[in-house]
Design a protein around this motif. Sequence first.
Motif, PDB file in Angstrom:
ATOM      1  N   GLU A  40      46.215  16.098  44.507  1.00 24.71           N
ATOM      2  CA  GLU A  40      47.097  15.465  43.523  1.00 24.71           C
ATOM      3  C   GLU A  40      46.339  14.661  42.476  1.00 24.71           C
ATOM      4  O   GLU A  40      46.943  14.145  41.534  1.00 24.71           O
ATOM      5  N   ALA A  52      50.139  24.879  46.063  1.00 18.89           N
ATOM      6  CA  ALA A  52      50.481  24.457  44.705  1.00 18.89           C
ATOM      7  C   ALA A  52      49.396  23.623  44.028  1.00 18.89           C
ATOM      8  O   ALA A  52      49.656  22.987  43.015  1.00 18.89           O
ATOM      9  N   SER A  75      46.728  21.346  39.440  1.00 20.50           N
ATOM     10  CA  SER A  75      47.528  20.173  39.772  1.00 20.50           C
ATOM     11  C   SER A  75      46.745  18.888  39.495  1.00 20.50           C
ATOM     12  O   SER A  75      47.249  17.960  38.845  1.00 20.50           O
ATOM     13  N   LEU A  98      46.268  18.345  35.640  1.00 18.46           N
ATOM     14  CA  LEU A  98      47.445  17.821  34.953  1.00 18.46           C
ATOM     15  C   LEU A  98      47.664  16.352  35.282  1.00 18.46           C
ATOM     16  O   LEU A  98      47.957  15.543  34.411  1.00 18.46           O
ATOM     17  N   SER A  99      47.531  16.004  36.546  1.00 18.79           N
ATOM     18  CA  SER A  99      47.644  14.603  36.958  1.00 18.79           C
ATOM     19  C   SER A  99      46.742  13.717  36.126  1.00 18.79           C
ATOM     20  O   SER A  99      47.151  12.672  35.630  1.00 18.79           O
ATOM     21  N   ASN A 138      47.635  13.239  32.534  1.00 21.47           N
ATOM     22  CA  ASN A 138      48.827  12.419  32.376  1.00 21.47           C
ATOM     23  C   ASN A 138      48.635  10.994  32.870  1.00 21.47           C
ATOM     24  O   ASN A 138      49.613  10.256  32.986  1.00 21.47           O
ATOM     25  N   ASN A 142      45.205  13.611  26.975  1.00 23.64           N
ATOM     26  CA  ASN A 142      46.457  14.377  26.942  1.00 23.64           C
ATOM     27  C   ASN A 142      46.787  14.832  25.507  1.00 23.64           C
ATOM     28  O   ASN A 142      46.361  14.222  24.525  1.00 23.64           O
ATOM     29  N   ILE A 143      47.574  15.880  25.422  1.00 26.58           N
ATOM     30  CA  ILE A 143      48.061  16.398  24.144  1.00 26.58           C
ATOM     31  C   ILE A 143      48.736  15.279  23.348  1.00 26.58           C
ATOM     32  O   ILE A 143      49.590  14.575  23.888  1.00 26.58           O
ATOM     33  N   MET A 148      54.917  11.605  34.583  1.00 23.29           N
ATOM     34  CA  MET A 148      53.490  11.606  34.228  1.00 23.29           C
ATOM     35  C   MET A 148      52.641  12.190  35.368  1.00 23.29           C
ATOM     36  O   MET A 148      52.834  13.327  35.730  1.00 23.29           O
ATOM     37  N   GLU A 149      51.738  11.378  35.947  1.00 20.10           N
ATOM     38  CA  GLU A 149      50.858  11.953  36.968  1.00 20.10           C
ATOM     39  C   GLU A 149      51.432  11.883  38.376  1.00 20.10           C
ATOM     40  O   GLU A 149      50.837  12.406  39.315  1.00 20.10           O
ATOM     41  N   ALA A 167      50.874  17.340  28.280  1.00 19.51           N
ATOM     42  CA  ALA A 167      50.606  18.099  29.489  1.00 19.51           C
ATOM     43  C   ALA A 167      51.430  17.651  30.688  1.00 19.51           C
ATOM     44  O   ALA A 167      51.109  18.026  31.816  1.00 19.51           O
ATOM     45  N   SER A 168      52.469  16.861  30.486  1.00 15.75           N
ATOM     46  CA  SER A 168      53.367  16.586  31.614  1.00 15.75           C
ATOM     47  C   SER A 168      54.328  17.757  31.788  1.00 15.75           C
ATOM     48  O   SER A 168      54.919  17.923  32.850  1.00 15.75           O
ATOM     49  N   PHE A 169      54.479  18.572  30.758  1.00 19.38           N
ATOM     50  CA  PHE A 169      55.262  19.799  30.822  1.00 19.38           C
ATOM     51  C   PHE A 169      56.616  19.594  31.483  1.00 19.38           C
ATOM     52  O   PHE A 169      57.011  20.339  32.385  1.00 19.38           O
ATOM     53  N   VAL A 179      56.433  19.042  35.359  1.00 21.01           N
ATOM     54  CA  VAL A 179      55.633  19.940  36.197  1.00 21.01           C
ATOM     55  C   VAL A 179      54.406  19.221  36.743  1.00 21.01           C
ATOM     56  O   VAL A 179      54.041  19.384  37.906  1.00 21.01           O
ATOM     57  N   SER A 180      53.778  18.409  35.907  1.00 21.16           N
ATOM     58  CA  SER A 180      52.592  17.695  36.355  1.00 21.16           C
ATOM     59  C   SER A 180      52.922  16.798  37.544  1.00 21.16           C
ATOM     60  O   SER A 180      52.237  16.811  38.568  1.00 21.16           O
ATOM     61  N   LEU A 191      55.488  17.029  39.545  1.00 19.08           N
ATOM     62  CA  LEU A 191      55.917  17.878  40.664  1.00 19.08           C
ATOM     63  C   LEU A 191      54.712  18.388  41.451  1.00 19.08           C
ATOM     64  O   LEU A 191      54.662  18.300  42.678  1.00 19.08           O
ATOM     65  N   LEU A 192      53.721  18.923  40.738  1.00 18.17           N
ATOM     66  CA  LEU A 192      52.545  19.467  41.428  1.00 18.17           C
ATOM     67  C   LEU A 192      51.803  18.364  42.174  1.00 18.17           C
ATOM     68  O   LEU A 192      51.366  18.545  43.307  1.00 18.17           O
ATOM     69  N   SER A 193      51.620  17.221  41.519  1.00 15.81           N
ATOM     70  CA  SER A 193      50.986  16.080  42.173  1.00 15.81           C
ATOM     71  C   SER A 193      51.643  15.772  43.494  1.00 15.81           C
ATOM     72  O   SER A 193      50.985  15.571  44.514  1.00 15.81           O
ATOM     73  N   ILE A 242      62.723  18.340  40.056  1.00 19.01           N
ATOM     74  CA  ILE A 242      62.506  17.434  38.936  1.00 19.01           C
ATOM     75  C   ILE A 242      63.822  16.766  38.526  1.00 19.01           C
ATOM     76  O   ILE A 242      64.824  17.457  38.344  1.00 19.01           O
ATOM     77  N   GLY A 268      65.203  21.127  35.643  1.00 18.05           N
ATOM     78  CA  GLY A 268      63.929  20.892  36.311  1.00 18.05           C
ATOM     79  C   GLY A 268      63.188  22.179  36.604  1.00 18.05           C
ATOM     80  O   GLY A 268      62.943  22.995  35.707  1.00 18.05           O
ATOM     81  N   ALA A 269      62.829  22.380  37.854  1.00 23.92           N
ATOM     82  CA  ALA A 269      62.011  23.516  38.234  1.00 23.92           C
ATOM     83  C   ALA A 269      62.760  24.839  38.212  1.00 23.92           C
ATOM     84  O   ALA A 269      62.256  25.828  38.748  1.00 23.92           O
TER      85      ALA A 269
END
Lengths: 252, 252, 252, 252, 252, 252, 252, 252
Positions: free
Chosen positions: A182, A208, A214, A217-218, A221, B231-232, D181-182, D208-210, D213-214, D216-218, D232, H207-208
């Motif tokens: 993460e 994932a 992952s 992105l963390s 952000n 970040n973007i 965020m992260e 890049a938090s999309f 998604v960021s 969620l993956l974390s 989410i 969300g997802a």
Amino acid sequence: MEQMKTIELLRRVQSGALSPEEALVSLKLQPFEDLGYAKIDHHRGVRQGAAEVIFGQNKTPEQIAGIVASMHASGAGNIIITRMAPKAAAFVAKEAELDYDAVSRVGIAYRQPDTPQAGFIVVASGGTSDMPVCEEAARTAEALGNRVERVYDVGVAGLHRLLARLDVLMRARVVIAVAGMEGALASVIGGLVACPVIAVPTSVGYGASFGGVSALLSMLNSCASGVSVVNIDNGFGAGYLASMINQMEAAT
Amino acid sequence: MEQMKTIELLRRVQSGALSPEEALVSLKLQPFEDLGYAKIDHHRGVRQGAAEVIFGQNKTPEQIAGIVASMHASGAGNIIITRMAPKAAAFVAKEAELDYDAVSRVGIAYRQPDTPQAGFIVVASGGTSDMPVCEEAARTAEALGNRVERVYDVGVAGLHRLLARLDVLMRARVVIAVAGMEGALASVIGGLVACPVIAVPTSVGYGASFGGVSALLSMLNSCASGVSVVNIDNGFGAGYLASMINQMEAAT
Amino acid sequence: MEQMKTIELLRRVQSGALSPEEALVSLKLQPFEDLGYAKIDHHRGVRQGAAEVIFGQNKTPEQIAGIVASMHASGAGNIIITRMAPKAAAFVAKEAELDYDAVSRVGIAYRQPDTPQAGFIVVASGGTSDMPVCEEAARTAEALGNRVERVYDVGVAGLHRLLARLDVLMRARVVIAVAGMEGALASVIGGLVACPVIAVPTSVGYGASFGGVSALLSMLNSCASGVSVVNIDNGFGAGYLASMINQMEAAT
Amino acid sequence: MEQMKTIELLRRVQSGALSPEEALVSLKLQPFEDLGYAKIDHHRGVRQGAAEVIFGQNKTPEQIAGIVASMHASGAGNIIITRMAPKAAAFVAKEAELDYDAVSRVGIAYRQPDTPQAGFIVVASGGTSDMPVCEEAARTAEALGNRVERVYDVGVAGLHRLLARLDVLMRARVVIAVAGMEGALASVIGGLVACPVIAVPTSVGYGASFGGVSALLSMLNSCASGVSVVNIDNGFGAGYLASMINQMEAAT
Amino acid sequence: MEQMKTIELLRRVQSGALSPEEALVSLKLQPFEDLGYAKIDHHRGVRQGAAEVIFGQNKTPEQIAGIVASMHASGAGNIIITRMAPKAAAFVAKEAELDYDAVSRVGIAYRQPDTPQAGFIVVASGGTSDMPVCEEAARTAEALGNRVERVYDVGVAGLHRLLARLDVLMRARVVIAVAGMEGALASVIGGLVACPVIAVPTSVGYGASFGGVSALLSMLNSCASGVSVVNIDNGFGAGYLASMINQMEAAT
Amino acid sequence: MEQMKTIELLRRVQSGALSPEEALVSLKLQPFEDLGYAKIDHHRGVRQGAAEVIFGQNKTPEQIAGIVASMHASGAGNIIITRMAPKAAAFVAKEAELDYDAVSRVGIAYRQPDTPQAGFIVVASGGTSDMPVCEEAARTAEALGNRVERVYDVGVAGLHRLLARLDVLMRARVVIAVAGMEGALASVIGGLVACPVIAVPTSVGYGASFGGVSALLSMLNSCASGVSVVNIDNGFGAGYLASMINQMEAAT
Amino acid sequence: MEQMKTIELLRRVQSGALSPEEALVSLKLQPFEDLGYAKIDHHRGVRQGAAEVIFGQNKTPEQIAGIVASMHASGAGNIIITRMAPKAAAFVAKEAELDYDAVSRVGIAYRQPDTPQAGFIVVASGGTSDMPVCEEAARTAEALGNRVERVYDVGVAGLHRLLARLDVLMRARVVIAVAGMEGALASVIGGLVACPVIAVPTSVGYGASFGGVSALLSMLNSCASGVSVVNIDNGFGAGYLASMINQMEAAT
Amino acid sequence: MEQMKTIELLRRVQSGALSPEEALVSLKLQPFEDLGYAKIDHHRGVRQGAAEVIFGQNKTPEQIAGIVASMHASGAGNIIITRMAPKAAAFVAKEAELDYDAVSRVGIAYRQPDTPQAGFIVVASGGTSDMPVCEEAARTAEALGNRVERVYDVGVAGLHRLLARLDVLMRARVVIAVAGMEGALASVIGGLVACPVIAVPTSVGYGASFGGVSALLSMLNSCASGVSVVNIDNGFGAGYLASMINQMEAAT
């Protein structure tokens, strides 16, 4: 400095010491040597304050050894070779002085004696599995003349481990935060320290974690200020940048 | 320093000046003020060398004004507010001294007179459309006490524009490279300068730029050493980090 | 409890039994042992109600055996090792009492005799291929002292198989629903039972299953209430969480 | 219980009180009412221990009011309506007793007086912007009869804010960790507490938090044990599941 | 031309030389030979100005040799075989005249003597690792009768290497720009030259290069005019298209 | 029919031939046999008009042989085994009558003599490399009692090859269009024929084909009416569905 | 030519006509004008054979008008402005001669009379909705002095429409194939013609077209030789490249 | 049939009734009318057994009305217009007989009286929000002459709702399963019925669910045999294909 060289060149044309045609050739003269399979940049040490680094992945042992030999012949020392397979290291070691570390797959050819250093860089990691990337960062920074403190296995799921090392973290001039899964380590450290934090996502994980996405992105952000990110598993890049920052002199 | 405070506290317990229970409360005392909708960290300036920054997005004008007032009451100046809509700025300006820039949507409340600075930061951009992000970075860095040189519209598809500004780039202590689309600017600058480069991908573009993903990936994959990424569209983050690096003193 | 310890410590400072400096050290004393390659947390059993768990992937047989030995020396039993290759298991078994299951690759070192339990956990699976993940969940839960009922190969494309086991599902205190491919099992079970459902997507499948992403998204989008999700193939995480929930006592 | 009903039915066939054909109809009798645009499940409260919940998004004010009326006619109270626009709330409030919260967009129709509760649920959030999702979770849990403690704006980039609330976190029976965020909050809390943690990624962030998604993956990659994840922004789902867990009785 | 053939055919029907049924058969007559495992298009050389090309991947050595034999029997020369494993090449070489290059895995069967050519194609590459793709492009173009200049290892992170070869780049009629990682080469070259640039992303890189996706996106987002892109690693496609363009005659 | 069975059962309860408790057991009686590692559904042939199909991937040779034996013992013939490795086939062939095809990895155990069929299914493919998927589809359809015409290597980049087989395509009752790469075959065929087209994307390709994603998206976006899609490489699914459609009787 | 200029400059230094310092300035003299918000490249027409193009998106009407005025003052005609909103066009038209097309949003300022041309470019499209992109391509090509034939609404799901225009396609020197959805048009045309095909994916579609990604991937995976791809919706880029190719002279 | 026409044509050439040139023209004669903005295919009804369908999205009301008028003039009835905004419908209704449904946005121009039909199609949906897509499917199928049974709001999280309608599902000749979120409906129905199931993922969710991607992947990965998938929200495509299948006659 480049401008100075150009003016000098033009002055020599003005004085007749150089014909315009010769000057044109000279302006174009490549400050690199062409080995066929690679162009070696002998002036890079001058321009960027560090010797050329050899990215060992996708190069044959013979190619690596050839580049090392060419650079050494030009007077370079402390030549860093990253992502070098043990087999390639064995080959290069036969032809050159090589200090090789199998965990990080980093080799240093013609290592120079260390210069004592005042400030230091911390390399912190989330877990044991991140060690190859950590060591790539640490050894790169050391080869570039920095003192490095290692603070490993301090992932955020066991915060007391990290807090126990807070003192060393808070005295660092730069922190390299290496983590997979993460990737929260960079944010947590970023919120605790007052120096730049270079985050390195690793491809460690499963499911994932998507090979480091992952963690990447963390880190991008991160809500903590002062954090920036390099490519997944790019220990070298982090070590190199950390060295740049650690060795900054006060603005004059 | 934190350790010093803890020891002092414990000494007061030892001397009987403080009961253990009081000490516990004190150890837990939050160095922030709770406004209900936000917890303001008045000590952050001390710990991290900069005042609190207010991320204006998703906050109401009233909330922003409230946080500014609380911080100002605690003695803070040069309060940076990012991503503040013009409407919010108009509201805040009624209640506080505010220097607002509509392009970057950055406001500085209770701006302090600038301190002269030796080194400088370059903010370079690929195209005109990247200007809001550039200005967020530049104004953040300026508010934090740095001199900033702007080198805009020097995208790599017209290399002579970039080369014409090489002198200012090469004298910078940090470069912030802001670009959307293919994001190649960071790599090209990274190969030319010897200082840290902070790459900021922007969401400028269309089609396969995917809101900044293309530039982000480009920058993460930069072959140039010394490049890291935020970040973007995160101009603030880049400006803040650049300030940290620019203001580094020589290690002692 | 932690507060109690802190107050006790401070009282000893107050009474002069401890100097402030000694107290600082004590406050920082790490409740873990440092083996070099890992930091072992001997207090975790106390803090979180379960022994340390060893994630075997990316660790050498020697490292696993070393951690087991260190934990056992501290009095731990029922030590869970997940993702342990058969080769590592063979090595560890030479140095410690080990109960190893090749399907789930879970080992239990120094297994304790089971305590009888009232409630039970159901582990349900969509297909035969999901069995390794199922067994990782089931064996984890069993090692943590739970009774587990296995309801395998009840994928939603043959609903009568699932309905035939409805009685056991409806009597469970927690259900772990393991499925790859379209991952619909969690939703269907979630709609039938009144207890928490922990969904585990698996990487089983091909083509557009994308290594478990399809099942993961399905499960996250479940319309059934009471469903939450863990990482792809994370049988251990599901078993651990299920144990936490199953062993809850009534709130007092 | 369902089995009991079936056996009772079959006994009535045996006794001749019911013809086989009537029994067939009865076995199929839908325990829901068909309003044309929706099928309302009046037995769900019985089967799952909670009243039907109305997902307000994509439903017209008239449809929501109609479902509420039908449920209320069947004796339901504490009817939860999520994602209800203020306009829809205004409409429903004209036809039914409605307690509406504009931040979370949650409405409770025909609210029942609260039952005192022993244990409690903590809803923790990373930042102010996550509040709508937090309140959706908190209000859902409250409507289902739970005590909720709110611990907001404790993101990991300012760890001292989180540690200052450690006591309430450690006494919770379930923690809902809400972060965009992260998304590191879930891991950090998961490593500190010994109870189940339900992680809710939010779509708060940019670049890049999309859209979540960021985070969620974390959260899915959390190294902390006892953490599971919902969709989410799914505050409702987290609140509902937390209620299930909090209200568990001891296994008998 | 096709129309001419059709009219001729119809004239023969008109004149009675051909029955309608014979004409139908003739209209349908496939201009390819069916080997069972492949349909070989002997007229393609006529229609598209180049011999059939054999995509070697996923074909057995026997199949490749069979297709070569069939084509050679039809009079074809300069038969290009791409993605041919060394083992397959060894097999084919036993049955046919074959010129095979192990780096690019391109074979040319029954090579024709080169025709002198006026204009030339430049193949430029970012790094040494891109060489297999470069050579696939270069050898394809050569086999199709073009002169090729190779400008390798001129990645944008060392701009002086690229600028040193500016003269050859500016005289090219087409440039093929091959690069992995951040793929910026295409944009930089596109901004310098006035001819079409065909960009070939390569799968060289690691981490966030995602097997060539990063370079692909970069190239698609190029701000330089005159740049188009082919598939990742598709050296053949670039060489073929470059040949088409280089051999264009002036419009009449 | 199921209703009939239920009513019959209830009648027997009514008549006293069956106690309610016995009826409950009977209602729940699983129409499958439990082998431990799999539950075999002997009634499926009856319910769905086809014998059980064995998905061979991830099953041991012993498991496959066991399932075949159990099914054969229940009277099943024409048992289809997909994704069976040659090694598994060799094992199964020792214990059962097996017709195995190494290209498609499909085996038919206890093949029944073919029944003559009126309509036929066309399996069309874009290239030679798609053959394994094509043959999985074709052999599945044949084993289910259909006549299959193979139209291979008719990719859209050589349209005349496809048009040359237009007659057989237009007479088909169902077409299975198998293609990797750009997957355009389904659209082109879909625009030419008046019968259902089942599109099967394959994982054949490289670079931006992303293991079949490119073809999958193409096919989902087909502008032609009458086209639907199955999973990447799912030849079996296409063959099974094509059989269902081909064998439809006129509605009565 | 650039070399010639440099040598001339150096000769003037040699002759004393220019001091070295003046030469340095001259070497650096930017061939662009700086408007503050943009740097205009007046020499580009010379270097790349076409006037500067203005990308209108994200520019204010005032900025566009300013750039046009500056370019016109430098002697430029046929100035292409792409992605210009009708409102901006109205503004610019007040200050300059402007030929504006609302479908493609392309404006041509100070249009030059057309020069007759021998060869022509075909712009082909899959459907009516692709017209804005088609017209951007077509009008760009026309403004650059090419003859353009439009072949619209010839999507592959109705192949006879495309075949009916085969004659014009086969006589083209370049084809621009514009398509959204499944993007198969490029492959089909690529297989039919012997000239370069520039594929333009469009964002037309819904669902799994993902804003043009599906078409983009299709086109990148085209099996037809001679096809290359530009960014989604990049009609301008295609028109510009097509012009480059169409206007090639025979190599000398 | 097409062959017959061609032979007839050739016979007329043979007999002298037609010159070769006339035949060529005739062979090329487009079976469509060119309106400028669209090419209308009047023979499609003949070739594919259904009238042309107008995809209303991205077309102006005027264009739709024009196409309808042209088709009606050619004798077409039952003209289906999908994705038609209410505003466009209002415009078209002024010029043509139009039966418009605002939920599905489907219009039928010049509706023909229904022909009684034997078999029927079931359209099943997971939730109320899927209704627009369901109705697009249902109305398309009805306009093409099919009987449709609607089984709405039977999502898998409340299985008893679905089972209550099992009888109608099991008597269907084709089922269209429409679902967003986790998309499990298709698998569950696919396992229950013995007829083809066409799965339609919808973009309903949050969300997802990623705009329908989650449901799409679920459906593609369905373990049930006989399931195929169309594009997200493509109700029309499902209805059209279902009609094709439902109207199949027995093979002869």
